[in-house]
Design a protein around this motif. Structure first.
Motif, PDB file in Angstrom:
ATOM      1  N   SER A 161     -23.932   5.728  24.610  1.00 51.13           N
ATOM      2  CA  SER A 161     -22.550   5.247  24.564  1.00 51.13           C
ATOM      3  C   SER A 161     -21.934   5.251  25.959  1.00 51.13           C
ATOM      4  CB  SER A 161     -21.708   6.108  23.622  1.00 51.13           C
ATOM      5  OG  SER A 161     -22.167   5.975  22.307  1.00 51.13           O
ATOM      6  N   GLU A 162     -22.239   6.281  26.746  1.00 48.93           N
ATOM      7  CA  GLU A 162     -21.732   6.355  28.124  1.00 48.93           C
ATOM      8  C   GLU A 162     -22.256   5.202  28.969  1.00 48.93           C
ATOM      9  OE1 GLU A 162     -19.465   8.415  29.653  1.00 48.93           O
ATOM     10  OE2 GLU A 162     -19.041   9.074  27.602  1.00 48.93           O
ATOM     11  N   GLU A 163     -23.526   4.878  28.801  1.00 45.43           N
ATOM     12  CA  GLU A 163     -24.108   3.771  29.564  1.00 45.43           C
ATOM     13  C   GLU A 163     -23.508   2.432  29.133  1.00 45.43           C
ATOM     14  OE1 GLU A 163     -28.591   5.433  30.555  1.00 45.43           O
ATOM     15  OE2 GLU A 163     -28.127   4.800  28.478  1.00 45.43           O
ATOM     16  N   ILE A 164     -23.330   2.247  27.836  1.00 46.81           N
ATOM     17  CA  ILE A 164     -22.722   1.007  27.339  1.00 46.81           C
ATOM     18  C   ILE A 164     -21.316   0.858  27.895  1.00 46.81           C
ATOM     19  CG2 ILE A 164     -21.816  -0.158  25.274  1.00 46.81           C
ATOM     20  CD1 ILE A 164     -24.300   0.935  23.776  1.00 46.81           C
ATOM     21  N   ALA A 165     -20.533   1.921  27.826  1.00 45.14           N
ATOM     22  CA  ALA A 165     -19.165   1.866  28.346  1.00 45.14           C
ATOM     23  C   ALA A 165     -19.164   1.563  29.842  1.00 45.14           C
ATOM     24  CB  ALA A 165     -18.440   3.176  28.064  1.00 45.14           C
ATOM     25  N   ALA A 166     -20.063   2.183  30.594  1.00 43.58           N
ATOM     26  CA  ALA A 166     -20.128   1.944  32.037  1.00 43.58           C
ATOM     27  C   ALA A 166     -20.475   0.490  32.335  1.00 43.58           C
ATOM     28  CB  ALA A 166     -21.150   2.880  32.685  1.00 43.58           C
ATOM     29  N   VAL A 167     -21.441  -0.056  31.609  1.00 39.48           N
ATOM     30  CA  VAL A 167     -21.839  -1.453  31.814  1.00 39.48           C
ATOM     31  C   VAL A 167     -20.687  -2.394  31.471  1.00 39.48           C
ATOM     32  CG1 VAL A 167     -23.362  -3.288  30.969  1.00 39.48           C
ATOM     33  CG2 VAL A 167     -24.310  -1.038  31.542  1.00 39.48           C
ATOM     34  N   GLU A 168     -20.019  -2.134  30.375  1.00 36.18           N
ATOM     35  CA  GLU A 168     -18.900  -3.001  29.993  1.00 36.18           C
ATOM     36  C   GLU A 168     -17.774  -2.936  31.009  1.00 36.18           C
ATOM     37  OE1 GLU A 168     -19.156  -3.543  25.230  1.00 36.18           O
ATOM     38  OE2 GLU A 168     -18.227  -1.678  25.923  1.00 36.18           O
ATOM     39  N   TRP A 169     -17.444  -1.730  31.478  1.00 32.04           N
ATOM     40  CA  TRP A 169     -16.406  -1.608  32.497  1.00 32.04           C
ATOM     41  C   TRP A 169     -16.808  -2.313  33.788  1.00 32.04           C
ATOM     42  CZ3 TRP A 169     -11.518  -1.089  32.203  1.00 32.04           C
ATOM     43  CH2 TRP A 169     -10.933  -0.371  31.160  1.00 32.04           C
ATOM     44  N   LEU A 170     -18.092  -2.201  34.163  1.00 32.22           N
ATOM     45  CA  LEU A 170     -18.560  -2.915  35.356  1.00 32.22           C
ATOM     46  C   LEU A 170     -18.382  -4.418  35.189  1.00 32.22           C
ATOM     47  CD1 LEU A 170     -21.803  -0.936  36.212  1.00 32.22           C
ATOM     48  CD2 LEU A 170     -19.911  -1.372  37.797  1.00 32.22           C
ATOM     49  N   ALA A 171     -18.750  -4.945  34.042  1.00 31.93           N
ATOM     50  CA  ALA A 171     -18.616  -6.384  33.799  1.00 31.93           C
ATOM     51  C   ALA A 171     -17.147  -6.802  33.809  1.00 31.93           C
ATOM     52  CB  ALA A 171     -19.280  -6.762  32.480  1.00 31.93           C
ATOM     53  N   ILE A 172     -16.302  -6.030  33.169  1.00 30.81           N
ATOM     54  CA  ILE A 172     -14.867  -6.337  33.149  1.00 30.81           C
ATOM     55  C   ILE A 172     -14.309  -6.325  34.567  1.00 30.81           C
ATOM     56  CG2 ILE A 172     -12.605  -5.426  32.445  1.00 30.81           C
ATOM     57  CD1 ILE A 172     -14.132  -4.440  29.841  1.00 30.81           C
ATOM     58  N   GLN A 173     -14.641  -5.286  35.325  1.00 30.66           N
ATOM     59  CA  GLN A 173     -14.150  -5.166  36.694  1.00 30.66           C
ATOM     60  C   GLN A 173     -14.664  -6.305  37.563  1.00 30.66           C
ATOM     61  OE1 GLN A 173     -11.949  -3.021  37.946  1.00 30.66           O
ATOM     62  NE2 GLN A 173     -12.106  -3.849  40.006  1.00 30.66           N
ATOM     63  N   MET A 174     -15.938  -6.645  37.419  1.00 29.98           N
ATOM     64  CA  MET A 174     -16.501  -7.706  38.252  1.00 29.98           C
ATOM     65  C   MET A 174     -15.882  -9.041  37.917  1.00 29.98           C
ATOM     66  SD  MET A 174     -18.449  -7.681  40.790  1.00 29.98           S
ATOM     67  CE  MET A 174     -17.622  -8.973  41.706  1.00 29.98           C
ATOM     68  N   ASN A 175     -15.619  -9.283  36.650  1.00 35.15           N
ATOM     69  CA  ASN A 175     -14.947 -10.521  36.269  1.00 35.15           C
ATOM     70  C   ASN A 175     -13.546 -10.588  36.869  1.00 35.15           C
ATOM     71  OD1 ASN A 175     -16.428 -12.423  34.196  1.00 35.15           O
ATOM     72  ND2 ASN A 175     -17.150 -10.341  33.847  1.00 35.15           N
ATOM     73  N   LEU A 176     -12.865  -9.466  36.948  1.00 30.55           N
ATOM     74  CA  LEU A 176     -11.554  -9.412  37.603  1.00 30.55           C
ATOM     75  C   LEU A 176     -11.684  -9.777  39.082  1.00 30.55           C
ATOM     76  CD1 LEU A 176      -8.547  -8.715  37.791  1.00 30.55           C
ATOM     77  CD2 LEU A 176      -9.205  -6.294  37.897  1.00 30.55           C
ATOM     78  N   TRP A 177     -12.637  -9.156  39.769  1.00 30.17           N
ATOM     79  CA  TRP A 177     -12.851  -9.470  41.193  1.00 30.17           C
ATOM     80  C   TRP A 177     -13.200 -10.936  41.389  1.00 30.17           C
ATOM     81  CZ3 TRP A 177     -10.627  -6.947  44.647  1.00 30.17           C
ATOM     82  CH2 TRP A 177     -10.655  -5.550  44.758  1.00 30.17           C
ATOM     83  N   ASN A 178     -14.062 -11.475  40.524  1.00 32.65           N
ATOM     84  CA  ASN A 178     -14.442 -12.883  40.648  1.00 32.65           C
ATOM     85  C   ASN A 178     -13.223 -13.781  40.549  1.00 32.65           C
ATOM     86  OD1 ASN A 178     -17.582 -12.635  38.754  1.00 32.65           O
ATOM     87  ND2 ASN A 178     -17.181 -12.210  40.901  1.00 32.65           N
ATOM     88  N   ARG A 179     -12.339 -13.483  39.628  1.00 34.35           N
ATOM     89  CA  ARG A 179     -11.159 -14.314  39.458  1.00 34.35           C
ATOM     90  C   ARG A 179     -10.216 -14.202  40.643  1.00 34.35           C
ATOM     91  NH1 ARG A 179     -14.079 -14.048  35.491  1.00 34.35           N
ATOM     92  NH2 ARG A 179     -13.921 -15.314  33.638  1.00 34.35           N
ATOM     93  N   ILE A 180     -10.113 -13.033  41.232  1.00 36.36           N
ATOM     94  CA  ILE A 180      -9.289 -12.882  42.437  1.00 36.36           C
ATOM     95  C   ILE A 180      -9.879 -13.694  43.585  1.00 36.36           C
ATOM     96  CG2 ILE A 180      -8.563 -11.239  44.228  1.00 36.36           C
ATOM     97  CD1 ILE A 180      -8.363  -9.132  41.908  1.00 36.36           C
ATOM     98  N   ALA A 181     -11.183 -13.546  43.811  1.00 37.11           N
ATOM     99  CA  ALA A 181     -11.826 -14.243  44.927  1.00 37.11           C
ATOM    100  C   ALA A 181     -11.815 -15.757  44.729  1.00 37.11           C
ATOM    101  CB  ALA A 181     -13.266 -13.745  45.091  1.00 37.11           C
ATOM    102  N   ILE A 182     -12.049 -16.211  43.502  1.00 43.94           N
ATOM    103  CA  ILE A 182     -12.079 -17.646  43.246  1.00 43.94           C
ATOM    104  C   ILE A 182     -10.663 -18.234  43.326  1.00 43.94           C
ATOM    105  CG2 ILE A 182     -12.519 -19.400  41.466  1.00 43.94           C
ATOM    106  CD1 ILE A 182     -14.937 -17.584  40.603  1.00 43.94           C
ATOM    107  N   ALA A 183      -9.691 -17.558  42.723  1.00 39.67           N
ATOM    108  CA  ALA A 183      -8.318 -18.060  42.765  1.00 39.67           C
ATOM    109  C   ALA A 183      -7.794 -18.119  44.194  1.00 39.67           C
ATOM    110  CB  ALA A 183      -7.408 -17.187  41.908  1.00 39.67           C
ATOM    111  N   SER A 184      -8.160 -17.127  45.015  1.00 41.07           N
ATOM    112  CA  SER A 184      -7.718 -17.086  46.416  1.00 41.07           C
ATOM    113  C   SER A 184      -8.603 -17.937  47.311  1.00 41.07           C
ATOM    114  CB  SER A 184      -7.728 -15.635  46.918  1.00 41.07           C
ATOM    115  OG  SER A 184      -6.816 -14.843  46.206  1.00 41.07           O
ATOM    116  N   ARG A 185      -9.736 -18.403  46.754  1.00 40.62           N
ATOM    117  CA  ARG A 185     -10.736 -19.209  47.475  1.00 40.62           C
ATOM    118  C   ARG A 185     -11.133 -18.527  48.769  1.00 40.62           C
ATOM    119  NH1 ARG A 185     -13.522 -22.515  44.876  1.00 40.62           N
ATOM    120  NH2 ARG A 185     -11.844 -23.838  44.235  1.00 40.62           N
TER     121      ARG A 185
END
Length: 152
Positions: free
Chosen positions: A123-147
């Motif tokens: 469960s800890e590993e699943i939560a960590a992976v999901e948080w990583l994916a959520i966080q990375m998607n946030l970063w991607n949207r910041i970088a793409i929106a700011s180009r």
């Protein structure tokens, strides 16, 4: 391409950017606490960035993965990871879950993905992976929106 018209979100709202940086640090600590290797964490971040077509983050996490000891082979085959023998069952489950979270608008997150992940990840590993994916998607949207610029 002239990018002068793009708003740099970090410069316009530095307090929000700092909050994202802080959250990123917490997510990274959660991944370490769950036992995920730093190099593989960068591969998970890289995979989300590849799916989102975020050139800035693809370049950054490719470099970070190499610096953390990942092989150029594992980085190179990452877009086709299912077709390789480079990844363990746990890594494959984490990659599948990262992709499902990243593509949540296409198919939500199928129960089969959770079931397969739960067979090999705690469960800890699943939560960590999901948080990583959520966080990375946030970063991607910041970088793409700011180009964010990506040049040689």
């Amino acid at each position: 391409m002239n990018q002068d018209h793009r708003v740099n979100l970090g410069k316009i709202a530095p307090e929000l950017y700092r909050a994202v940086v802080s959250l990123d640090g917490q997510v990274t600590q959660r991944a370490r606490a769950a036992g995920l290797a730093d190099g593989f964490v960068h591969l998970l971040r890289l995979r989300a960035s590849q799916i989102n077509h975020c050139a800035y983050c693809v370049r950054m996490h490719s470099r970070d993965a190499l610096a953390a000891g990942e092989s150029s082979d594992r980085i190179s085959v990452l877009p086709a990871w299912r077709e390789t023998q480079y990844f363990t069952d746990k890594e494959r489950a984490a990659l599948e879950l990262t992709e499902a979270v990243t593509l949540v608008a296409h198919d939500q997150i199928p129960e089969t993905v959770y079931a397969e992940a739960a067979e090999v990840l705690s469960s800890e590993e699943i939560a960590a992976v999901e948080w990583l994916a959520i966080q990375m998607n946030l970063w991607n949207r910041i970088a793409i929106a700011s180009r964010y610029p990506v040049g040689p």
